[in-house]
Design an enzyme around this catalytic site. Structure first.
Site, PDB file in Angstrom:
ATOM      1  N   GLY A   1      -3.596  -6.142  -8.504  1.00 54.06           N
ATOM      2  CA  GLY A   1      -2.332  -5.643  -9.045  1.00 54.06           C
ATOM      3  C   GLY A   1      -1.647  -6.623  -9.977  1.00 54.06           C
TER       4      GLY A   1
ATOM      5  N   GLY B   1       0.676  -5.247 -12.790  1.00 56.05           N
ATOM      6  CA  GLY B   1       1.718  -4.294 -12.405  1.00 56.05           C
ATOM      7  C   GLY B   1       3.118  -4.853 -12.606  1.00 56.05           C
TER       8      GLY B   1
ATOM      9  N   ILE C   1       5.417  -6.092 -10.651  1.00 53.94           N
ATOM     10  CA  ILE C   1       5.737  -7.396 -10.058  1.00 53.94           C
ATOM     11  C   ILE C   1       4.550  -8.334 -10.149  1.00 53.94           C
ATOM     12  CG2 ILE C   1       5.045  -6.992  -7.635  1.00 53.94           C
ATOM     13  CD1 ILE C   1       8.287  -8.715  -8.951  1.00 53.94           C
ATOM     14  N   GLY C   2       3.340  -7.776 -10.215  1.00 54.31           N
ATOM     15  CA  GLY C   2       2.148  -8.613 -10.301  1.00 54.31           C
ATOM     16  C   GLY C   2       2.130  -9.502 -11.527  1.00 54.31           C
TER      17      GLY C   2
ATOM     18  N   LYS D   1       3.636  -0.329   4.893  1.00 57.69           N
ATOM     19  CA  LYS D   1       3.644  -1.788   5.038  1.00 57.69           C
ATOM     20  C   LYS D   1       3.522  -2.196   6.507  1.00 57.69           C
ATOM     21  CE  LYS D   1       6.065  -3.181   0.824  1.00 57.69           C
ATOM     22  NZ  LYS D   1       7.206  -3.930   0.234  1.00 57.69           N
TER      23      LYS D   1
END
Length: 319
Positions: A11, A14, A16-17, A133
């Site tokens: 990721g 992405g 936040i990646g 999560k």
């Protein structure tokens, strides 16, 4: 860690990646090999980002995250997995964890935890946005004893277009620079901890370089703690104007949340998370920034200034 870790990131391009990979690359002297696993589609749809990473010495591994053999091939020669998969792909981490458990050279796994603390209270186990999560955490509890983890819990992202932005669902809170209008949640005085996206990257990089302090912990980290009213005051200062203000009391926010979930509306998750934050779900007895060596973070003023610039640019005529 005496030996430099070899990293594999999922990721990485992405929302936040990209901040996480930037922070890791900026600290590359602390690491050995840095690789990302990306899909063929990303390779063609984000060529500039991929080429920039390649130019910085990042290995680009292309494959299907659901293909066991391709993932195992990517795991070869690395010892640390960092996931930055988005909310829609959280469950995809479970087979990644199971494959890491089968791969002796994998010693550390950082799942995509960035955001709300999913165990902030006894009610957390019932919150709909937390369910995937929580399953990921359960999967990590089943791995071999020498496969370690850390949960980097940052709280909500502050930057535009996140908390400090103009919302498509204003009753859930908004800071609209062009209209000079804010909708504050609760009474506007409830404290909330926020994190700059760039600081999310910094926290992840520091987690890896301060592993003795981070090992097998949920790290509660953030950039600053403030209130909606204080945020509004900073916006007014930077725009040199007085804004119009409305409030969404908690009871109204809960009603909007229920209605959205009942109707399958896409903003349901947003309402739930913002209700959790307004109830105090981002506040802790202490924060763990200094445990991993982070002493400086982005300020509210810096992020407000950035939000103002981006909101104005967003509406500027395109040439």
């Amino acid at each position: 860690m005496a030996d430099k870790s070899n990293l594999l990131i999922f990721g990485a391009t992405g929302s936040i990646g990209k901040y996480i990979i930037d922070a890791i690359v900026n600290a590359r002297d602390s690491f050995g090999r840095i690789a990302i696993f990306t899909s063929p589609n990303t390779l063609t749809s984000k060529p500039d980002e991929i080429n920039a990473l390649r130019h910085k010495g990042v290995d680009i591994l292309v494959g299907n995250i659901a293909n066991r053999d391709e993932v195992l091939k990517a795991y070869d020669g690395v010892d640390t997995i960092i996931s930055a998969l988005g909310r829609g792909a959280i469950a995809a981490q479970i087979p990644l964890i199971q494959l890491a458990n089968e791969t002796p050279n994998i010693k550390r796994f950082l799942p995509s935890e960035y955001g709300t603390d999913i165990e902030y209270s006894p009610a957390s186990q019932h919150e709909k946005p937390h369910q995937q999560k929580l399953k990921v955490r359960a999967a990590l509890k089943e791995v071999r004893s020498d496969l370690e983890y850390a949960y980097v819990v940052t709280g909500p992202y502050a930057d535009f277009p996140f908390y400090l932005g103009r919302s498509r669902s204003p009753r859930g809170g908004t800071f609209d620079v062009v209209a000079k209008k804010a909708v504050l949640l609760g009474d506007g005085q409830g404290r909330i901890s926020l994190t700059a996206c760039a600081d999310v990257g910094k926290f992840v990089a520091h987690t890896l370089t301060h592993w003795d302090a981070a090992r097998n912990r949920a790290l509660k980290v953030n950039s600053f703690t403030t209130t909606p009213a204080e945020i509004l005051a900073v916006f007014e200062t930077h725009t040199k104007s007085t804004w119009s203000v409305e409030y969404t009391p908690l009871d109204e926010l809960r009603a909007l949340e229920k209605e959205a979930w009942d109707n399958g509306a896409p903003e349901a998750t947003v309402y739930t998370l913002r209700r959790i934050w307004t109830e105090g779900g981002t506040l802790y007895d202490r924060r763990d920034n200094e445990d991993i060596g982070v002493t400086q973070t982005t300020t509210l003023s810096e992020l407000v200034e950035d939000s103002i610039r981006k909101q104005v640019e967003e509406l500027a005529p395109k040439h």
